[in-house]
Design an enzyme around this catalytic site. Structure first.
Site, mmCIF file in Angstrom:
data_model
loop_
_atom_site.group_PDB
_atom_site.id
_atom_site.type_symbol
_atom_site.label_atom_id
_atom_site.label_comp_id
_atom_site.label_asym_id
_atom_site.label_seq_id
_atom_site.Cartn_x
_atom_site.Cartn_y
_atom_site.Cartn_z
ATOM 1 N N LYS A 1 0.838 -1.207 0.000
ATOM 2 C CA LYS A 1 0.000 0.000 0.000
ATOM 3 C C LYS A 1 0.872 1.257 0.000
ATOM 4 O O LYS A 1 0.684 2.149 -0.823
ATOM 5 C CB LYS A 1 -0.930 0.034 1.223
ATOM 6 C CG LYS A 1 -1.876 -1.144 1.306
ATOM 7 C CD LYS A 1 -2.869 -0.995 2.453
ATOM 8 C CE LYS A 1 -2.238 -0.970 3.829
ATOM 9 N NZ LYS A 1 -1.654 -2.253 4.262
ATOM 10 N N ARG B 1 -9.403 0.462 9.626
ATOM 11 C CA ARG B 1 -8.809 -0.840 9.908
ATOM 12 C C ARG B 1 -9.736 -1.719 10.739
ATOM 13 O O ARG B 1 -9.385 -2.859 11.036
ATOM 14 C CB ARG B 1 -7.517 -0.621 10.681
ATOM 15 C CG ARG B 1 -6.279 -1.257 10.082
ATOM 16 C CD ARG B 1 -5.130 -0.913 11.006
ATOM 17 N NE ARG B 1 -3.870 -1.474 10.609
ATOM 18 C CZ ARG B 1 -2.982 -0.856 9.835
ATOM 19 N NH1 ARG B 1 -3.244 0.329 9.323
ATOM 20 N NH2 ARG B 1 -1.839 -1.436 9.560
ATOM 21 N N ARG C 1 12.014 -5.479 4.415
ATOM 22 C CA ARG C 1 11.866 -4.090 4.847
ATOM 23 C C ARG C 1 12.536 -3.884 6.215
ATOM 24 O O ARG C 1 13.130 -2.842 6.465
ATOM 25 C CB ARG C 1 10.371 -3.731 4.930
ATOM 26 C CG ARG C 1 10.107 -2.274 5.257
ATOM 27 C CD ARG C 1 8.655 -1.895 5.018
ATOM 28 N NE ARG C 1 7.750 -2.555 5.946
ATOM 29 C CZ ARG C 1 6.413 -2.465 5.887
ATOM 30 N NH1 ARG C 1 5.848 -1.780 4.924
ATOM 31 N NH2 ARG C 1 5.662 -3.073 6.760
ATOM 32 N N ARG D 1 12.108 -0.884 10.784
ATOM 33 C CA ARG D 1 10.861 -0.539 11.466
ATOM 34 C C ARG D 1 10.659 -1.455 12.658
ATOM 35 O O ARG D 1 10.807 -2.674 12.542
ATOM 36 C CB ARG D 1 9.693 -0.687 10.485
ATOM 37 C CG ARG D 1 8.932 0.600 10.292
ATOM 38 C CD ARG D 1 7.867 0.432 9.250
ATOM 39 N NE ARG D 1 6.706 -0.309 9.742
ATOM 40 C CZ ARG D 1 5.576 -0.404 9.067
ATOM 41 N NH1 ARG D 1 5.461 0.166 7.892
ATOM 42 N NH2 ARG D 1 4.570 -1.079 9.551
ATOM 43 N N ARG E 1 0.412 -8.908 13.509
ATOM 44 C CA ARG E 1 -0.196 -7.921 12.604
ATOM 45 C C ARG E 1 -1.107 -8.600 11.581
ATOM 46 O O ARG E 1 -2.175 -8.100 11.253
ATOM 47 C CB ARG E 1 0.889 -7.103 11.901
ATOM 48 C CG ARG E 1 1.454 -6.020 12.809
ATOM 49 C CD ARG E 1 2.839 -5.589 12.399
ATOM 50 N NE ARG E 1 2.907 -4.998 11.091
ATOM 51 C CZ ARG E 1 4.008 -4.952 10.335
ATOM 52 N NH1 ARG E 1 5.120 -5.490 10.777
ATOM 53 N NH2 ARG E 1 3.983 -4.371 9.169
HETATM 54 P P1 ADP Z 1 1.329 -1.927 7.705
HETATM 55 O O1 ADP Z 1 2.052 -1.255 6.598
HETATM 56 O O2 ADP Z 1 2.090 -3.042 8.325
HETATM 57 O O3 ADP Z 1 -0.063 -2.287 7.380
HETATM 58 P P2 ADP Z 1 0.962 0.643 9.010
HETATM 59 O O4 ADP Z 1 2.208 1.385 8.741
HETATM 60 O O5 ADP Z 1 -0.251 1.003 8.234
HETATM 61 O O6 ADP Z 1 1.261 -0.928 8.918
HETATM 62 O O7 ADP Z 1 0.595 0.762 10.567
HETATM 63 C C1 ADP Z 1 1.528 0.386 11.556
HETATM 64 C C2 ADP Z 1 0.840 0.239 12.921
HETATM 65 O O8 ADP Z 1 0.167 1.471 13.271
HETATM 66 C C3 ADP Z 1 -0.267 -0.813 12.998
HETATM 67 O O9 ADP Z 1 0.236 -2.111 13.198
HETATM 68 C C4 ADP Z 1 -1.092 -0.282 14.191
HETATM 69 O O10 ADP Z 1 -0.476 -0.554 15.421
HETATM 70 C C5 ADP Z 1 -1.043 1.214 13.982
HETATM 71 N N1 ADP Z 1 -2.185 1.689 13.148
HETATM 72 C C6 ADP Z 1 -2.093 2.246 11.907
HETATM 73 N N2 ADP Z 1 -3.318 2.563 11.434
HETATM 74 C C7 ADP Z 1 -4.207 2.184 12.398
HETATM 75 C C8 ADP Z 1 -5.628 2.210 12.506
HETATM 76 N N3 ADP Z 1 -6.408 2.696 11.520
HETATM 77 N N4 ADP Z 1 -6.199 1.720 13.637
HETATM 78 C C9 ADP Z 1 -5.454 1.224 14.645
HETATM 79 N N5 ADP Z 1 -4.108 1.158 14.590
HETATM 80 C C10 ADP Z 1 -3.479 1.624 13.497
#
Ligand code: ADP
Length: 196
Positions: free
Chosen positions: A13, A88, A127, A133, A144
């Site tokens: 994404k 989410r 990554r 990260r 996750r």
């Molecule tokens: P990924 O790329 O792994 O999907 P993101 O960078 O979007 O992860 O998000 C990293 C972390 O930030 C998530 O694992 C969560 O802890 C938190 N987070 C991000 N967006 C949300 C959301 N909409 N609701 C709850 N937690 C969130």
């Protein structure tokens, strides 16, 4: 134009979002990036979110809904937004619907990037080596992915029930190859009512 970019952790994404947002002429709003910036800054929000993110769990709906409510009220989002990492949970999707409805708008389209689990793990570990990260470890990735299956995937059912178009894109392949597939599926600028 409100478009939701949807997919499991590691589906690409973040990699694809900038190009899609530029095509649509809307800002790319990524909750993960926003939260990581808060952690970096050491703000109250960042201090609250950091341990939860590191554990691979979701921060509370209330908190993220407040953050997104103020972000979407900023002037650059007046024309719309490409949302990445939000909603989410079904509760977040319902809150977003209510917020948009109050402005006479709605989610226009959902793009689902489909990638098998073994490829996701491979990408996240790569990554981790490149960017370091905190949540990109094999153990945290499992949590996750579980959070995605349990809490996030049901959001697709919500949009299908609401008759929002959900477009599935094969997310396996090169960055350019996936970008081409996404662009082929995007609405053309004239369909967006823009002069081109
Ligand atoms: P990924 O790329 O792994 O999907 P993101 O960078 O979007 O992860 O998000 C990293 C972390 O930030 C998530 O694992 C969560 O802890 C938190 N987070 C991000 N967006 C949300 C959301 N909409 N609701 C709850 N937690 C969130």
């Amino acid at each position: 134009m409100i478009v939701v970019l949807f997919g499991p952790p590691g589906s690409g994404k973040g990699t694809q979002a900038a190009g899609v947002a530029a095509h649509l002429g809307v800002p790319h709003i990524a909750t993960g990036d926003m939260l990581r910036a808060e952690v970096e800054r050491g703000s109250a929000l960042g201090r609250e979110a950091a341990p939860i993110m590191e554990a691979g769990q979701l921060i509370s709906d209330d908190l993220i809904i407040r953050v997104m409510g103020s972000r979407l009220a900023e002037p650059d989002a007046a024309a719309g937004a490409l949302l990445d990492g939000f909603p989410r949970t079904v509760a977040q999707a319902e809150a977003l619907d209510a917020l948009l409805r109050s402005r006479g708008r709605a989610v226009d389209e959902v793009f689902l990037l489909q990638v098998p689990d073994d490829v996701l793990l491979e990408r996240v570990l790569k990554r981790a080596a490149e960017e370091g990260r905190a949540d990109d470890t094999a153990a945290t990735f499992g949590r996750r992915l579980a959070a995605y299956r349990d809490e996030t995937e049901p959001v697709l059912g919500h949009y299908r029930r609401e008759r929002v178009p959900v477009v599935t894109v094969d997310g396996v392949g090169t960055v350019e190859g996936v970008a081409e597939r996404i662009h082929a599926a995007l609405p053309r600028p004239h369909q967006l009512g823009q002069a081109s």
